[in-house]
Scaffold this motif. Sequence first.
Motif, PDB file in Angstrom:
ATOM      1  N   PHE B 203       0.843  -1.210   0.000  1.00  0.00           N
ATOM      2  CA  PHE B 203       0.000   0.000   0.000  1.00  0.00           C
ATOM      3  C   PHE B 203       0.871   1.250   0.000  1.00  0.00           C
ATOM      4  CE2 PHE B 203      -3.647  -2.399   2.249  1.00  0.00           C
ATOM      5  CZ  PHE B 203      -4.300  -2.601   1.052  1.00  0.00           C
ATOM      6  N   ILE B 204       1.878   1.247   0.874  1.00  0.00           N
ATOM      7  CA  ILE B 204       2.720   2.441   1.006  1.00  0.00           C
ATOM      8  C   ILE B 204       3.506   2.695  -0.281  1.00  0.00           C
ATOM      9  CG2 ILE B 204       4.690   3.420   2.253  1.00  0.00           C
ATOM     10  CD1 ILE B 204       3.587   2.018   4.782  1.00  0.00           C
ATOM     11  N   GLY B 205       4.073   1.625  -0.837  1.00  0.00           N
ATOM     12  CA  GLY B 205       4.819   1.773  -2.092  1.00  0.00           C
ATOM     13  C   GLY B 205       3.916   2.271  -3.211  1.00  0.00           C
ATOM     14  N   GLY B 206       2.681   1.767  -3.252  1.00  0.00           N
ATOM     15  CA  GLY B 206       1.730   2.179  -4.283  1.00  0.00           C
ATOM     16  C   GLY B 206       1.347   3.641  -4.116  1.00  0.00           C
ATOM     17  N   MET B 207       1.145   4.039  -2.859  1.00  0.00           N
ATOM     18  CA  MET B 207       0.811   5.441  -2.570  1.00  0.00           C
ATOM     19  C   MET B 207       1.938   6.347  -3.051  1.00  0.00           C
ATOM     20  SD  MET B 207      -1.779   6.790  -1.066  1.00  0.00           S
ATOM     21  CE  MET B 207      -2.313   8.263  -0.251  1.00  0.00           C
ATOM     22  N   LEU B 208       3.173   5.924  -2.796  1.00  0.00           N
ATOM     23  CA  LEU B 208       4.326   6.715  -3.247  1.00  0.00           C
ATOM     24  C   LEU B 208       4.365   6.791  -4.773  1.00  0.00           C
ATOM     25  CD1 LEU B 208       6.981   5.433  -0.712  1.00  0.00           C
ATOM     26  CD2 LEU B 208       6.230   7.803  -0.964  1.00  0.00           C
ATOM     27  N   ALA B 209       4.069   5.675  -5.423  1.00  0.00           N
ATOM     28  CA  ALA B 209       4.045   5.675  -6.888  1.00  0.00           C
ATOM     29  C   ALA B 209       3.058   6.720  -7.379  1.00  0.00           C
ATOM     30  CB  ALA B 209       3.671   4.289  -7.415  1.00  0.00           C
ATOM     31  N   VAL B 267      15.199   5.494  -6.332  1.00  0.00           N
ATOM     32  CA  VAL B 267      15.698   4.701  -7.460  1.00  0.00           C
ATOM     33  C   VAL B 267      14.668   4.580  -8.574  1.00  0.00           C
ATOM     34  CG1 VAL B 267      16.744   2.520  -8.142  1.00  0.00           C
ATOM     35  CG2 VAL B 267      17.110   3.401  -5.822  1.00  0.00           C
ATOM     36  N   ILE B 268      13.498   4.087  -8.224  1.00  0.00           N
ATOM     37  CA  ILE B 268      12.578   3.651  -9.282  1.00  0.00           C
ATOM     38  C   ILE B 268      11.618   4.740  -9.728  1.00  0.00           C
ATOM     39  CG2 ILE B 268      10.676   2.060  -9.704  1.00  0.00           C
ATOM     40  CD1 ILE B 268      12.315   0.255  -7.611  1.00  0.00           C
ATOM     41  N   GLY B 269      11.178   5.531  -8.753  1.00  0.00           N
ATOM     42  CA  GLY B 269      10.095   6.482  -9.019  1.00  0.00           C
ATOM     43  C   GLY B 269      10.322   7.348 -10.243  1.00  0.00           C
ATOM     44  N   THR B 270      11.454   8.059 -10.287  1.00  0.00           N
ATOM     45  CA  THR B 270      11.647   9.054 -11.341  1.00  0.00           C
ATOM     46  C   THR B 270      11.714   8.444 -12.739  1.00  0.00           C
ATOM     47  OG1 THR B 270      12.915  10.163  -9.631  1.00  0.00           O
ATOM     48  CG2 THR B 270      12.887  11.196 -11.794  1.00  0.00           C
ATOM     49  N   PRO B 271      12.560   7.422 -12.951  1.00  0.00           N
ATOM     50  CA  PRO B 271      12.553   6.851 -14.313  1.00  0.00           C
ATOM     51  C   PRO B 271      11.184   6.303 -14.715  1.00  0.00           C
ATOM     52  CG  PRO B 271      13.974   5.571 -12.833  1.00  0.00           C
ATOM     53  CD  PRO B 271      13.606   6.820 -12.114  1.00  0.00           C
ATOM     54  N   VAL B 272      10.478   5.677 -13.789  1.00  0.00           N
ATOM     55  CA  VAL B 272       9.171   5.124 -14.149  1.00  0.00           C
ATOM     56  C   VAL B 272       8.184   6.249 -14.447  1.00  0.00           C
ATOM     57  CG1 VAL B 272       7.242   3.712 -13.388  1.00  0.00           C
ATOM     58  CG2 VAL B 272       9.563   3.000 -12.867  1.00  0.00           C
ATOM     59  N   LYS B 273       8.300   7.348 -13.694  1.00  0.00           N
ATOM     60  CA  LYS B 273       7.454   8.511 -13.990  1.00  0.00           C
ATOM     61  C   LYS B 273       7.713   8.984 -15.423  1.00  0.00           C
ATOM     62  CE  LYS B 273       6.752  13.400 -12.558  1.00  0.00           C
ATOM     63  NZ  LYS B 273       6.172  13.758 -13.799  1.00  0.00           N
ATOM     64  N   GLY B 274       8.997   8.976 -15.802  1.00  0.00           N
ATOM     65  CA  GLY B 274       9.347   9.358 -17.163  1.00  0.00           C
ATOM     66  C   GLY B 274       8.658   8.467 -18.186  1.00  0.00           C
TER      67      GLY B 274
END
Lengths: 154, 456
Positions: B203-209, B267-274
């Motif tokens: 849940f927390i990771g998804g919220m951050l995504a 690590v993951i957030g920014t590239p995936v946002k891109g």
Amino acid sequence: MNIKDLLSEGRILLDLTADAKEDVWKALTNKMYEDGIVEDVEAYLKDVAEREKQGTTGVGFGVAIPHAKSEAVKSAGLAMARTAQGIDVASLDGTKADIFFLIAAPKDADKVYLQALSKLARLLMHENFRESLRNAKSPRDVLDVIEKQEEQMS
Amino acid sequence: MAKIVAVTACPTGIAHTYMAAESLKVGAQKLGHEIKVETMGSAGSENKLTDEDIAQADIVIIAADTNVNTERFAGKPIYMTSTGIAIKDGVAVINEALKKATVTMEKEVAKIEEMKAQRSAQRSGVYKHLMTGVSHIIPIVVAGGLCIALSFAFGIHAAEEEGSLAAALMSIGGGAAFALMVPVLAGYIAYSIADRPGLTPGFIGGMLANQIGAGFLGGILAGFIAGYITLGLKKSIKLPKSLEGLMPVLVLPLLSSLATGLLMIYVIGTPVKGIMDWLTVSLNNMSTANAAILGLILGAMMAVDMGGPVNKAAYAFAVGLLGSNTFEPMAAVMAAGMTPPLGIALATFIAKNKFTKEEREAGKAAAVLGVSFITEGAIPFAAADPLRVIPSIIAGSAVTGALSMFFRCTLRAPHGGIFVLPIPNAVGNLGFYIIAIIAGTLVTAALVSALKPRKQ
């Protein structure tokens, strides 16, 4: 695997008088002890009773197939009894059993155990086979009946 | 003389399985029918029925006290009974079965529903985890999407007026339900991997995504990371017995959330946002031709395995995009998922002489399943004649998917079949959406009718 090969004339008791299924088990186990199939009568009977608790082995049509895999068994074997009167085995179709097949198998002999059980179950579904078992005059007759039926079904 | 195939099974898998099998054999022999019986015992399946056995059989008898998978018998008349009844009187069971084993619409629908449940129970690995997540967000997205659609019924800008009902509907749908979508997706992916302890970091990771803007792709990654980290922690951390109680309430949630959260942020957030931004921008600014090609591919994917992994990949992709306000792929995917059973149903109606009586009855069931967006409704026909049916349904679905994208149709709810069409604003460009569905249905029906040989 043949049922006939697991039996022997000495382990076929015809017109046994018994009041309860446990008496039949005991009589048959004693025979298997004499033939060196079962090494510890009490221990084996305990395992048979344990198996029976999980669900009746009275498969109906007046037949019961008590069975157990047990540490007390040296090699797989079979014994058969025909009782003078029907005995209550809590069978699924409500019939009292007068034909008993007791299957003994060592702990690790899964294959022969399942084969014996399934083969017997198949054989016993044939009405003329059950009829012939009830009319058999001698242990020799019983073996012949089984041999004939096994040949027919193979 | 009838050809019969049968399966017997009981929980212990020994005596009754074989007695029932023998009883059915004896019964068939007495009545002069041909029978082959598969025994599903504890020693495994013996005398296994081959595809050819099943194809040639007139009826299927299942005598079982446990659940027997009926997927391979799709489209065949099935008669179900227990081992006890089969043992008691094999002749009677066979006579009953020959009389009563029919294909009816209700039975076909029930069979497909059961098959769907069995299929999802058999999923495994990454695919299973992903589908656990997706299946948990479907109802949330249906409720949320339709609330938003209803809000638009008051006018496209009605929700901007504070205190209005339109604004309330918008906050239920957009503010709450859609905000939950990615966290719940991630949470249940992690749950599927690591059981209950997976929920918290998921849940927390998804919220951050969500907050980072990494959308459903970020959510999927967050879910898998959270799940496997939790699983790893669960296995590697050994606390003394007296402190074991702290594991589920303190140690696991804190460590797994920290690890997942930090990975997401740094690590993951920014590239995936891109990637996500690129994806939504390209989807939203696509040329009509490219949109049609995407629709063609998504449509074909929906039909190729009728509810299997390829179909679900296209579906999950479209559902995920709803969270990023991209609604065209969802429309294409649902429409293309409806046409395989619809097209076949139409074929059984217009080319009656090419289908058996059973198949025509099953065709009615396919129609019901088709309008409800249950692509699996095509399976009985595809299983019986894959080489003719599968290309036909792929062609129809591809046409529908392409047209839906070409007409820029949108869909805000990820399920519901034709039943969402009347809800105001659920579908954008409704008239052309219906045309797209009809077109694919006609293509499939025409191809199936043309390719199928005539029945004697």
